[in-house]
Design a protein around this motif. Structure first.
Motif, PDB file in Angstrom:
ATOM      1  N   UNK A  38       6.649 -72.887   0.818  1.00  0.00           N
ATOM      2  CA  UNK A  38       6.479 -71.947   1.948  1.00  0.00           C
ATOM      3  C   UNK A  38       6.278 -72.646   3.297  1.00  0.00           C
ATOM      4  N   UNK A  39       5.759 -73.881   3.281  1.00  0.00           N
ATOM      5  CA  UNK A  39       5.565 -74.602   4.541  1.00  0.00           C
ATOM      6  C   UNK A  39       6.901 -75.088   5.107  1.00  0.00           C
ATOM      7  N   UNK A  40       7.936 -75.057   4.280  1.00  0.00           N
ATOM      8  CA  UNK A  40       9.263 -75.407   4.792  1.00  0.00           C
ATOM      9  C   UNK A  40       9.891 -74.222   5.520  1.00  0.00           C
ATOM     10  N   UNK A  41       9.159 -73.108   5.569  1.00  0.00           N
ATOM     11  CA  UNK A  41       9.682 -71.902   6.207  1.00  0.00           C
ATOM     12  C   UNK A  41       8.657 -71.305   7.153  1.00  0.00           C
ATOM     13  N   UNK A  42       7.824 -72.147   7.777  1.00  0.00           N
ATOM     14  CA  UNK A  42       6.726 -71.569   8.553  1.00  0.00           C
ATOM     15  C   UNK A  42       6.986 -71.473  10.052  1.00  0.00           C
ATOM     16  N   UNK A  43       8.187 -71.819  10.481  1.00  0.00           N
ATOM     17  CA  UNK A  43       8.578 -71.512  11.867  1.00  0.00           C
ATOM     18  C   UNK A  43      10.014 -70.987  11.838  1.00  0.00           C
ATOM     19  N   UNK A  44      10.411 -70.309  12.906  1.00  0.00           N
ATOM     20  CA  UNK A  44      11.781 -69.782  12.972  1.00  0.00           C
ATOM     21  C   UNK A  44      12.796 -70.908  12.834  1.00  0.00           C
ATOM     22  N   UNK A  45      12.511 -72.016  13.491  1.00  0.00           N
ATOM     23  CA  UNK A  45      13.432 -73.145  13.459  1.00  0.00           C
ATOM     24  C   UNK A  45      13.603 -73.684  12.054  1.00  0.00           C
ATOM     25  N   UNK A  46      12.493 -73.788  11.324  1.00  0.00           N
ATOM     26  CA  UNK A  46      12.587 -74.306   9.960  1.00  0.00           C
ATOM     27  C   UNK A  46      13.349 -73.338   9.066  1.00  0.00           C
ATOM     28  N   UNK A  47      13.124 -72.051   9.252  1.00  0.00           N
ATOM     29  CA  UNK A  47      13.853 -71.063   8.447  1.00  0.00           C
ATOM     30  C   UNK A  47      15.345 -71.186   8.721  1.00  0.00           C
ATOM     31  N   UNK A  48      15.715 -71.315   9.987  1.00  0.00           N
ATOM     32  CA  UNK A  48      17.134 -71.426  10.337  1.00  0.00           C
ATOM     33  C   UNK A  48      17.750 -72.672   9.719  1.00  0.00           C
ATOM     34  N   UNK A  49      17.037 -73.790   9.790  1.00  0.00           N
ATOM     35  CA  UNK A  49      17.579 -75.036   9.225  1.00  0.00           C
ATOM     36  C   UNK A  49      17.730 -74.925   7.711  1.00  0.00           C
ATOM     37  N   UNK A  50      16.766 -74.295   7.064  1.00  0.00           N
ATOM     38  CA  UNK A  50      16.860 -74.145   5.608  1.00  0.00           C
ATOM     39  C   UNK A  50      18.038 -73.231   5.242  1.00  0.00           C
ATOM     40  N   UNK A  51      18.207 -72.148   5.999  1.00  0.00           N
ATOM     41  CA  UNK A  51      19.323 -71.231   5.737  1.00  0.00           C
ATOM     42  C   UNK A  51      20.664 -71.958   5.856  1.00  0.00           C
ATOM     43  N   UNK A  52      20.772 -72.789   6.873  1.00  0.00           N
ATOM     44  CA  UNK A  52      22.025 -73.515   7.087  1.00  0.00           C
ATOM     45  C   UNK A  52      22.257 -74.520   5.965  1.00  0.00           C
ATOM     46  N   UNK A  53      21.202 -75.208   5.560  1.00  0.00           N
ATOM     47  CA  UNK A  53      21.345 -76.178   4.472  1.00  0.00           C
ATOM     48  C   UNK A  53      21.751 -75.467   3.180  1.00  0.00           C
ATOM     49  N   UNK A  54      21.142 -74.342   2.925  1.00  0.00           N
ATOM     50  CA  UNK A  54      21.453 -73.575   1.723  1.00  0.00           C
ATOM     51  C   UNK A  54      22.935 -73.181   1.717  1.00  0.00           C
ATOM     52  N   UNK A  55      23.429 -72.778   2.866  1.00  0.00           N
ATOM     53  CA  UNK A  55      24.835 -72.387   2.965  1.00  0.00           C
ATOM     54  C   UNK A  55      25.763 -73.600   2.854  1.00  0.00           C
ATOM     55  N   UNK A  56      25.428 -74.646   3.595  1.00  0.00           N
ATOM     56  CA  UNK A  56      26.313 -75.799   3.649  1.00  0.00           C
ATOM     57  C   UNK A  56      26.388 -76.543   2.324  1.00  0.00           C
ATOM     58  N   UNK A  57      25.283 -76.594   1.612  1.00  0.00           N
ATOM     59  CA  UNK A  57      25.279 -77.316   0.339  1.00  0.00           C
ATOM     60  C   UNK A  57      25.469 -76.384  -0.841  1.00  0.00           C
TER      61      UNK A  57
END
Lengths: 434, 451
Positions: free
Chosen positions: A370-389
């Motif tokens: 959950x700490x990998x999703x605790x700011x808007x920026x981190x959520x966006x980066x995780x979403x992009x990584x999930x899509x790209x990989x």
């Protein structure tokens, strides 16, 4: 809106186990653009990140730096307004609009208050679709990049990182610095930038991640109005060779600078999330050098006081991955610190990690998600990584499950395979010793 | 976790305010923060934020390099490192191990005025963190053997941040001449010789003096029930005895007489750096909002003045900016800095910076520029509510100034600043004969000395 009607239904909602929420709502718009939305309504802010497969890995042969320069120049003027006017427009509402190139991709990020979303999206669409790449701005930026490259020679970690890239990916575009070199940047022409933009800035190679105080319907409508007419060019998307299966010869290189401290990077190519060894290697990395309880930290820093910075990291990317052990120690301490680090790397493959270590690593990796999703920026980066990989929108759950399944024997097996110090290239940037 | 145990160096500390989160309106927060002062003096702020199942627990001690004395600089930061080295009931490394085992992330930093410890973790682990923090507030081991080992780590940290970093080196040298009486003159991390010398009794005395509940602020923000957390805090921390009031810092920097200048030649540096620093008042002054707005006008974004003029229009600089430390406990410095592009001299760049300072005095800031900077500050306040971590640190930063409630007054104060105010403070605080100038020049490596 009309152009975006061919919406491919949101995926995976039905595939997610009961009780788990997908990290985003996903759809592919009519022009091939992937839209990911995470609604967070509590604070009136919106972050929109457009990720394009247009990083330095796509630099034309012999022209390192084109991708990065193209990204830099997106915000330096459009068909409708010069760069300074763009700056004033977005900053007047306290927002930001930035483009930044990495190895794989370029991220164009907009951050605005909710009330200024329309203005922000107007500007975002302009820089994506109608950048003017003025010659004068190109010249200015080239001089800045050259100066920044010169200055970066002061930073031992940057110097070591570049040298390690060359060692790990010989012959692959990952080997060259994202920004290029002082020489290569100086030769880039406007024509090269225009061509790069034409070929690589395309909706079917774009992921738009939206986080914040906005609904999916609203953002789909607003983006459709501005980016709906953005059509993919006829040609196929560029291909890049994989750097995954290739293990280059391990080299040792020492660069001498005016420094009181040595920076050591030991690295080798590794594997990505799609490899069955990936999750065991994540665990191995954590036990070896992932945190303050890790073996490297304990042995080199806590017990011996040899380093302030000592860690290991596994970094997957789209076309390859790397495993790196990094440390900084006084010039005189290099041999001892490296000996300890190599010993710990070998030991990972020689004997099983203890049950306590495995439990700690599993508990940390799962519990801290959950700490990998605790700011808007981190959520966006995780979403992009999930899509790209291709990790799937249920990644947080799958991650938990995959990490939970790893055994001590798995860790030992992958450590023996990927952490043998003999397979690591060693870059040392250090001062002279008497 | 890579560089656990941070030290905020002077320029970072100068930007202490820039990291402060806060809501825009009074109604956004005032009803929500549960505040209390325990009988032992511990100040407690709890705020519920249910967006994610996480919590940020932060303990800030009102002690930093400001509280040190010459001859023992770096004590506050050294002690911060030792806070991870164990108590009688939890041995060295236990703190990190327990936090990680529970999926948490912890770190700490030392600044001129404060030492801050934080753990971000799943909300249902808040109790564990409270117990760990209470334990190390009073029961630190400070084992001499561990001190000697950690001493080497701190020296490595100094090599990274100062010895081998031109920016760090120059800001350290410039602070050292800008202040002659006040402790802000020495670096947060301390002088190398003193890191090397500091002994266990000094660390123990420093710990006993400043790590007392009546010198600390505890903030908890996250997915918790505030009354429950407060009750638990009373149980866990309530038994720690109040300590004597820590001694006040009595040093007052006398008015500067004449310009001061330092030139640092550094082998290995690739480009020069020019810094200019002026003594300015802190938040306690009615001029502080104007100075805060001025730093935004000068440096925030590509439309900001120093970027637009020196980087964009004149093409002299690779980068340029200005920094003000609004929240500094004692009056501090307003910094201007720039790095020349190759082909431009430091003399020309210094002149260009000074020209911009003169323009601030002679011409009112245009309306658009003033409005833009105000909007930027207001928007940044909204953005800083994005995470529980930044909300917690924001509450504490304002509490340090007197009360967390001041954060509701900050944006209105900024909104009230006029172009005439900016011009007035520029004239008052940037006198041309009382500047501190630091220049870093790349130097050829010295000829090898005899062995």
């Amino acid at each position: 809106m009309r152009l975006l009607t061919r919406v491919v239904a949101a995926l995976l909602l039905s595939a997610v186990p009961a009780g788990a929420a997908p990290i985003a709502q996903r759809e592919v718009l009519g022009n091939g653009m992937t839209l990911l939305v995470a609604e967070r309504s509590a604070i009136p802010i919106v972050s929109v990140s457009v990720y394009l497969r247009a990083g330095s890995v796509f630099d034309p042969p012999g022209a390192p730096g084109v991708a990065s320069l193209t990204a830099d120049l997106l915000t330096r003027g459009t068909a409708r307004r010069p760069g300074p006017e763009l700056d004033r427009a977005i900053e007047f509402v306290g927002g930001s609009l930035e483009a930044d190139a990495g190895k794989d991709g370029v991220t164009v990020s907009l951050a605005v208050l909710k009330k200024d979303l329309a203005l922000g999206l107007d500007l975002l669409a302009e820089v994506l679709r109608e950048p003017a790449f003025p010659e004068d701005e190109l010249k200015r930026r080239v001089a800045e990049v050259q100066a920044a490259l010169k200055r970066s020679e002061e930073n031992p970690e940057t110097v070591a990182g570049r040298a390690l890239g060359q060692a790990l990916y010989p012959g692959h575009p990952y080997a060259h610095p994202t920004q290029g070199t002082i020489e290569s940047v100086g030769k880039i022409t406007r024509e090269q930038v225009l061509r790069f933009h034409r070929e690589h800035y395309r909706p079917d190679a774009a992921v738009v991640a939206v986080v914040g105080d906005v609904t999916r319907d609203e953002i789909r409508r607003e983006l459709g109005a501005r980016l709906g007419g953005w059509a993919a060019p006829a040609g196929a998307r560029a291909a890049v060779p994989s750097a995954i299966a290739v293990l280059p010869p391990a080299i040792t290189r020492t660069l001498t600078r005016e420094l009181t401290q040595a920076t050591v990077y030991m690295g080798r190519p590794a594997i990505r999330q799609d490899h069955p060894d990936y999750f065991p290697l994540v665990l191995a990395n954590y036990v070896l050098g992932g945190g303050s309880a890790s073996r490297l930290y304990t042995r080199v820093r806590e017990e011996r006081g040899l380093a302030y910075s000592i860690y290991s990291s596994l970094s997957p990317a789209r076309y390859g991955a790397s495993f790196v052990v990094g440390l900084q120690t006084r010039n005189e301490g290099v041999d001892e610190a490296m000996r300890l680090a190599k010993e710990e790397m070998s030991r990972m493959g020689r004997e099983q990690v203890t049950a306590a270590e495995l439990d700690l690593a599993r508990a940390y990796l799962i519990g801290s998600f959950p700490l990998r999703m605790d700011t808007s920026g981190k959520v966006a980066r995780l979403m992009i990584a999930v899509e790209e990989y291709g990790l799937g929108l249920d990644y947080p759950d799958r991650y938990k499950e995959r990490i939970g399944r790893v055994t001590a024997a798995d860790v030992q097996r992958v450590a023996a395979r990927y952490l043998d110090p003999a397979t690591f290239s060693v870059i040392t940037v250090r001062g002279k010793t008497n | 976790m890579r560089t656990a145990r941070l030290v905020a160096l002077s320029l970072l500390a100068a930007a202490i305010f820039a990291a402060a989160p806060a809501p825009v309106t009074a109604s956004g927060h005032s009803g929500e923060v549960l505040e209390a002062t325990l009988d032992n003096g511990l100040r407690v702020l709890v705020l519920e934020d249910r967006r994610s199942p996480i919590v940020s627990v932060q303990v800030w001690y009102k002690v930093g390099s400001r509280n040190e004395r010459p001859g023992a600089t770096g004590l506050a930061h050294f002690l911060e490192h030792m806070m991870f080295k164990g108590t009688p009931t939890r041995g060295k490394g236990e703190f990190a191990r327990l936090v990680e085992q529970n999926g948490g992330q912890d770190n700490a930093f030392t600044a001129q005025d404060v030492t801050s410890y934080f753990v971000n973790i799943a909300a249902d682990k808040v109790d564990l963190v409270l117990r760990l923090e209470a334990d190390r507030m009073r029961n630190l081991l400070l084992d001499p053997k561990e001190i000697d080992s950690e001493r080497q780590v701190v020296m490595e940290e100094r090599r990274t941040r100062t010895e081998d970093d031109p920016d760090g080196l120059l800001s350290e040298e410039l602070s050292a001449i800008a202040f002659k009486a006040h402790p802000y003159r020495w670096p947060i991390i301390g002088w190398m010789e003193e890191i090397n010398r500091i002994n266990p009794p000094e660390l123990r005395a420093f710990y006993d003096t400043y790590y007392v509940p009546n010198n600390a602020i505890l903030a908890v923000v996250g997915d918790v029930k505030a009354p429950d957390v407060l009750a638990r805090i009373r149980e866990v921390f309530g038994g720690i005895p109040r300590g004597p009031t820590p001694p006040a810092v009595t040093a007052v920097e006398p008015p500067q007489i004449g310009e001061r200048r330092v030139i640092v030649r550094k082998a290995g540096a690739q480009l020069p750096i020019v810094s200019i620093a002026y003594h300015v008042p802190n938040h306690a002054s009615p001029d502080a909002p104007a100075l805060e707005l001025l730093s935004t006008i000068l440096s925030e974004g590509r439309a900001s003045r120093l970027y637009r003029k020196l980087v964009y229009e004149k093409r002299m600089a690779l980068g340029a900016g200005g920094d003000y430390s609004y929240a500094s406990v004692d009056p501090n410095l307003f910094w201007f800095y720039a790095t020349p592009l190759p082909g431009h001299t430091v003399e020309a760049l210094e002149r260009a910076l000074l020209d911009e300072i003169e323009v601030l005095k002679s011409e009112p800031v245009p309306d658009e520029e003033l409005a833009r900077a105000k909007n930027q500050i207001e928007a940044s306040f909204v953005w800083r509510q994005d995470s529980v971590h930044s909300r917690a640190s924001g509450l504490v930063r304002f509490e340090m100034l007197g009360s967390w409630r001041l954060l509701d007054r900050f944006v209105p104060m900024i909104r009230a600043v006029t172009a005439a105010d900016i011009q007035r403070v520029a004239r008052a605080y940037f006198p041309s004969d009382k500047k501190n100038v630091g220049v870093l020049l790349p130097a050829e490596p010295p000829a090898p000395a005899g062995k």
